[in-house]
Motif scaffolding. Structure first.
Motif, PDB file in Angstrom:
ATOM      1  N   CYS A  62       0.836  -1.208   0.000  1.00 27.92           N
ATOM      2  CA  CYS A  62       0.000   0.000   0.000  1.00 27.92           C
ATOM      3  C   CYS A  62       0.869   1.256   0.000  1.00 27.92           C
ATOM      4  N   ASP A  63       1.960   1.232   0.792  1.00 30.13           N
ATOM      5  CA  ASP A  63       2.849   2.397   0.848  1.00 30.13           C
ATOM      6  C   ASP A  63       3.462   2.671  -0.523  1.00 30.13           C
ATOM      7  N   VAL A  64       3.947   1.641  -1.188  1.00 29.36           N
ATOM      8  CA  VAL A  64       4.586   1.815  -2.497  1.00 29.36           C
ATOM      9  C   VAL A  64       3.586   2.341  -3.530  1.00 29.36           C
ATOM     10  N   ILE A  65       2.380   1.766  -3.537  1.00 26.50           N
ATOM     11  CA  ILE A  65       1.351   2.192  -4.496  1.00 26.50           C
ATOM     12  C   ILE A  65       0.988   3.655  -4.264  1.00 26.50           C
ATOM     13  N   GLU A  66       0.792   4.040  -2.989  1.00 25.48           N
ATOM     14  CA  GLU A  66       0.433   5.430  -2.683  1.00 25.48           C
ATOM     15  C   GLU A  66       1.533   6.387  -3.100  1.00 25.48           C
ATOM     16  N   ASP A  67       2.786   5.995  -2.896  1.00 28.53           N
ATOM     17  CA  ASP A  67       3.908   6.850  -3.307  1.00 28.53           C
ATOM     18  C   ASP A  67       3.885   7.097  -4.809  1.00 28.53           C
ATOM     19  N   LEU A  68       3.593   6.043  -5.597  1.00 31.71           N
ATOM     20  CA  LEU A  68       3.542   6.195  -7.055  1.00 31.71           C
ATOM     21  C   LEU A  68       2.399   7.130  -7.446  1.00 31.71           C
ATOM     22  N   TRP A  69       1.258   6.985  -6.817  1.00 28.45           N
ATOM     23  CA  TRP A  69       0.112   7.842  -7.122  1.00 28.45           C
ATOM     24  C   TRP A  69       0.383   9.289  -6.715  1.00 28.45           C
ATOM     25  N   PHE A  70       1.019   9.468  -5.563  1.00 25.81           N
ATOM     26  CA  PHE A  70       1.333  10.831  -5.114  1.00 25.81           C
ATOM     27  C   PHE A  70       2.306  11.499  -6.081  1.00 25.81           C
ATOM     28  N   ALA A  71       3.319  10.737  -6.534  1.00 26.88           N
ATOM     29  CA  ALA A  71       4.302  11.286  -7.468  1.00 26.88           C
ATOM     30  C   ALA A  71       3.652  11.662  -8.800  1.00 26.88           C
ATOM     31  N   VAL A  75      -9.557   1.295  -3.337  1.00 22.91           N
ATOM     32  CA  VAL A  75      -8.229   0.689  -3.426  1.00 22.91           C
ATOM     33  C   VAL A  75      -7.545   1.219  -4.674  1.00 22.91           C
ATOM     34  N   LEU A  76      -6.291   1.633  -4.539  1.00 23.74           N
ATOM     35  CA  LEU A  76      -5.525   2.144  -5.664  1.00 23.74           C
ATOM     36  C   LEU A  76      -4.814   0.998  -6.376  1.00 23.74           C
ATOM     37  N   GLY A  77      -4.858   1.045  -7.710  1.00 21.62           N
ATOM     38  CA  GLY A  77      -4.215   0.001  -8.486  1.00 21.62           C
ATOM     39  C   GLY A  77      -2.844   0.411  -8.986  1.00 21.62           C
ATOM     40  N   PHE A  78      -2.227  -0.467  -9.751  1.00 21.07           N
ATOM     41  CA  PHE A  78      -0.906  -0.216 -10.327  1.00 21.07           C
ATOM     42  C   PHE A  78      -1.099   0.272 -11.762  1.00 21.07           C
ATOM     43  N   ASP A  79      -0.796   1.541 -12.013  1.00 19.89           N
ATOM     44  CA  ASP A  79      -1.028   2.133 -13.333  1.00 19.89           C
ATOM     45  C   ASP A  79      -0.227   1.384 -14.395  1.00 19.89           C
ATOM     46  N   PRO A  80      -0.873   0.990 -15.491  1.00 18.56           N
ATOM     47  CA  PRO A  80      -0.172   0.210 -16.532  1.00 18.56           C
ATOM     48  C   PRO A  80       0.974   0.958 -17.195  1.00 18.56           C
ATOM     49  N   ASN A  81       1.026   2.286 -17.046  1.00 21.56           N
ATOM     50  CA  ASN A  81       2.133   3.041 -17.646  1.00 21.56           C
ATOM     51  C   ASN A  81       3.417   2.971 -16.817  1.00 21.56           C
TER      52      ASN A  81
END
Length: 823
Positions: free
Chosen positions: A323-332, A369-375
């Motif tokens: 969850c931490d890693v996914i949120e970091d990617l979304w925040f960035a 729930v946040l997913g992993f963006d395909p890009n």
């Protein structure tokens, strides 16, 4: 009158009887006198009277009986005749014909002169066949021409126009030739001008463009003639760079549903206003949003679930770090946090193990729930982890789909989340901000795009959206019921919104409906000059017309006949006629609402006092084995009887080569493409999906580069979808991908029945039509080939193996197929 026996005359009454003694004396005396041959005058008269009376009585009786018998028989025959008469002998029949009973004035001398001129001016290879001459010289009010692939119909239509204009003197403004696309229109105009020039006839470009039209460019002037609509714009051409009044602006592809920014702006503005003004619409949109964003459940027995359920405990242990890693990617990426979503790390129990969510929809019962963006990079990993983040996320998603019993919104990518953020923030002018998948569609679409697609399909069938929705029904809890209720509200609001623009805007479907059979009074408002071009119609590709277009054509022809001779005073062109050219085997736009039904039942669709039917079976494009293979592919589809094409002209002398079918192999396909291109042949690559074009491109880069460096008229490589290849040809055709109907559409089946399409008693008439259409699509693709055709199909597997596919019609035992699959 009853038959009665006449009375006996009064002077023939018998006398009173004598006493017995006198009677005896008279008898003896009478015998003596008889022997002496003596006469007693009174006795003679008395005997004569008695005999006369007796004879008269017998004669009357016999005459009466005979007369009574003869009279009865005569009277009975009169009554039988009277019984055969209709009960209402004064009521005439109803004339439902769309045309007067007339014939084109073609004398034998005129035909002979025209044939001689054609033989002198046109090259030998394009001289009309006997069947083509039948088309050109058809003299009946209606004509149906069944023209298979490569039949040379365009040249025949051009000669028909030349006959009407130059030899019969018909005015050009009494005729319209209809083609379906801008490209086909340009090609026909060019050919028309070339042929007219051979007769030293000047046909200015403006006159040719006025004569050769699309349906859309012909309906637009009719609507603009109505008060207040002089500057009307079509919704389908909003954002087009061409001037609004340009006739070319109306020649858009009728099968292109893609929306541009100008159209989307109007859709969003209407959405904003309706969301504000209609509580019911707002309620429906909220329900659709929840349905669209919720993670779809997965059967716990699904193979993916069974494989990943074994690592449930391990996944739960690393979930908070994930969850931490996914949120970091979304925040960035600037996509988190989202206004309207409250960040939180609530836990959800999955098979006794705790997993985490990222937030909750404010004011609603929905976890996010946040997913992993395909890009993002597929190789991206957490520090020290063995699996990539994408793989970890896939495990979590599968477990939630199978075992989470709470409403769950799974945001797959940054773009959809940003749209949702705008929507949740109340910025309705940006649109709903989510996608919705109507059952039966292959993929979800932005909600308003889905509205436009569904409404267009319904209207193409000649139905009104609100009325059709009212007649439809859905199972309890089916979200499609809410979708179509929202559509009915939105579509009515959109039509009003578009008309309120300055200048007003209207969809083409609404234009056709304004002048269809349900609104004959609108046609009566048109002046003769606007209606007159529809008097003598010649329509190409008629198998692709929709019920909406058919209704407009029928109404227009009925109005022209209603106006009668007064409409044609002082003109050479009189009455009206209809000539339609088509091929039911090439009907491939049923998914947009078109149907070959009206072409197959032409005489019923357009009732006429007399009709001519022409079968063009000559194929001047393809060698015979290509023709035979293509026709074999459609043998399971309903079709007009009696069609069997034969290679003719130059095509008849081409070497035979079977259609070759391979297992899908992009590299092998690319190598064969290069070989044919290097021989100097024209090459066409056809694909079913845009992604297939990318897969093949890496194998033919050298050919693409070489071909693109040539002038446009010298290029020999084309890459097209199966649908867009219609009307084109190449020496070698390469087909990548099978033709398959992959779904079932509950709503389209319903509206198909409402439009009276399909077979009686068929509960899924649209699905049935589509199963036949995949065969016809393969027919269209194969018949693009002149010499060679190669077909690469993927192997059937899983659920798709049970679905209808065109390649299942291939029969390797036939000489025109070479089935190399599995080799």
């Amino acid at each position: 009158m009853p038959h009665e026996q006449p009375p006996v005359p009064a002077d023939l009454s018998p006398p009173a009887q004598l006493p017995w003694f006198r009677r005896l004396a008279a008898r003896l005396l009478g015998r003596g006198l008889s022997r002496l041959q003596a006469q007693h005058r009174d006795s003679w008269f008395l005997g004569h009277a008695t005999g006369q009376r007796s004879g008269h009585t017998d004669g009357l009786r016999e005459g009466y009986e005979r007369g009574r018998a003869e009279g009865y028989e005569a009277g009975r025959q009169v009554l039988v005749i009277r019984d055969t008469r209709p009960e209402n002998p004064g009521v005439p029949g109803q004339d439902d014909k769309l045309f007067d009973d007339w014939r084109l004035p073609l004398s034998a001398e005129l035909k002979k002169r025209f044939k001689a001129d054609v033989a002198q001016r046109l090259p030998a290879e394009v001289q009309p066949s006997a069947a083509q001459w039948k088309l050109i010289f058809s003299d009946t009010p209606s004509t149906c021409v069944v023209a298979g692939a490569g039949a040379g119909k365009s040249t025949s239509l051009v000669l028909r126009i030349l006959l009407l204009r130059h030899y019969l003197g018909y005015e050009l403004d009494a005729m319209t030739v209809v083609t379906f696309t801008r490209e086909s229109r340009k090609d026909f105009i060019k050919r028309l001008q070339q042929v007219f020039a051979l007769w030293q006839l000047d046909l200015p470009a403006v006159s040719a463009r006025e004569l050769v039209r699309t349906f859309h460019s012909r309906i637009l002037p009719l609507v603009r003639s109505l008060p207040g609509f002089g500057q009307l714009r079509a919704f389908e051409t909003l954002g087009n760079e061409m001037p609004a009044g340009s006739e070319d602006a109306a020649d858009s592809n009728p099968f292109d549903l893609r929306l541009n920014d100008a159209q989307r702006q109007q859709l969003n503005l209407c959405y904003r206003d309706l969301l504000r003004d209609s509580p019911r619409f707002a309620e429906l949109i909220g329900a659709l949003r929840r349905e669209a964003l919720q993670l779809k459940p997965l059967d716990p027995d699904h193979p993916d679930v069974q494989k990943r359920v074994q690592v449930t405990q391990l996944a739960a242990q690393r979930d908070e770090e994930l969850c931490d890693v996914i949120e970091d990617l979304w925040f960035a990426a600037g996509a988190w946090p989202i206004k309207g979503i409250e960040p939180c790390r609530e836990t959800v129990q999955i098979r006794g193990h705790s997993f985490h969510v990222h937030g909750r929809l404010q004011g609603q019962d929905g976890w996010v729930v946040l997913g992993f963006d395909p890009n993002e990079s597929a190789q991206y990993q957490r520090p020290g982890a063995k699996l990539a983040v994408r793989a970890e996320w896939a495990v979590k998603r599968t477990l939630f789909q199978a075992f989470c019993d709470k409403p769950l919104i799974w945001l797959d990518n940054y773009a959809s989340a940003k749209r949702l953020a705008v929507s949740l923030a109340g910025d309705a002018v940006a649109g709903p901000g989510f996608e919705y998948k109507v059952k039966g569609e292959l993929a979800p679409a932005p909600l308003l795009d889905a509205f436009v697609a569904a409404a267009s399909f319904i209207e193409n069938l000649g139905l009104e959206v609100g009325g059709a929705v009212t007649a439809m029904s859905f199972p309890p809890g089916d979200s499609d019921g809410q979708f179509f209720e929202a559509l009915a509200l939105y579509w009515r609001a959109l039509e009003a919104h578009l008309l309120a623009q300055s200048p007003p805007v209207m969809t083409y479907n609404r234009m056709f409906a304004l002048f269809g059979e349900n609104n004959p009074e609108n046609l009566q408002l048109l002046p003769d000059p606007l209606l007159r071009p529809l008097a003598h119609l010649m329509i190409d590709e008629f198998q692709d017309v929709s019920p909406q277009i058919v209704s407009w054509l029928r109404a227009s022809l009925a109005e022209i006949r209603r106006r009668g001779p007064a409409m044609h005073v002082g003109r050479s062109a009189q009455h009206s006629s209809l000539l339609c050219v088509g091929d039911d085997w090439q009907s491939i736009y049923g998914w947009r609402g078109s149907s070959p039904k009206f072409f197959m039942a032409f005489t019923k669709t357009f009732p006429s006092p007399a009709n001519t039917r022409v079968m063009l079976v000559e194929n001047y494009r393809s060698q015979q084995q290509v023709i035979d293979a293509a026709e074999h592919l459609v043998k399971g589809a309903q079709a007009i009887a009696g069609k069997k094409a034969r290679a003719s002209g130059v095509a008849a002398a081409l070497p035979l080569s079977p259609v070759r079918i391979f297992d899908r192999d992009e590299a092998a396909l690319g190598q064969t493409v290069i070989e044919h291109y290097e021989r100097g042949e024209s090459v066409m690559i056809l694909f079913r999906k845009s992604s297939d074009k990318l897969l093949i491109s890496e194998h033919i880069q050298a050919v693409v580069k070489a071909d693109s460096s040539l002038p446009a008229e010298q290029r020999r490589l084309r890459q097209l979808t199966y649908h867009s290849a219609k009307g084109l040809q190449a020496d070698a055709v390469f087909m990548l991908g099978d033709c398959q109907y992959l779904t079932s559409s509950p709503y389209k089946n319903q509206v198909y029945r409402l439009a009276d399409l399909g077979r009686a008693g068929d509960a899924q008439p649209f699905d049935t039509a589509q199963k036949e259409e995949v065969q016809r699509l393969a027919y269209v693709a194969v018949t693009r080939a002149v010499r060679h055709c190669y077909w690469h199909v993927e192997a059937a597997s899983g659920e798709t193996a049970k679905l209808p596919r065109a390649s299942s019609q291939v029969d390797g035992r036939q000489v025109f197929f070479e089935d190399l699959r599995g080799q």
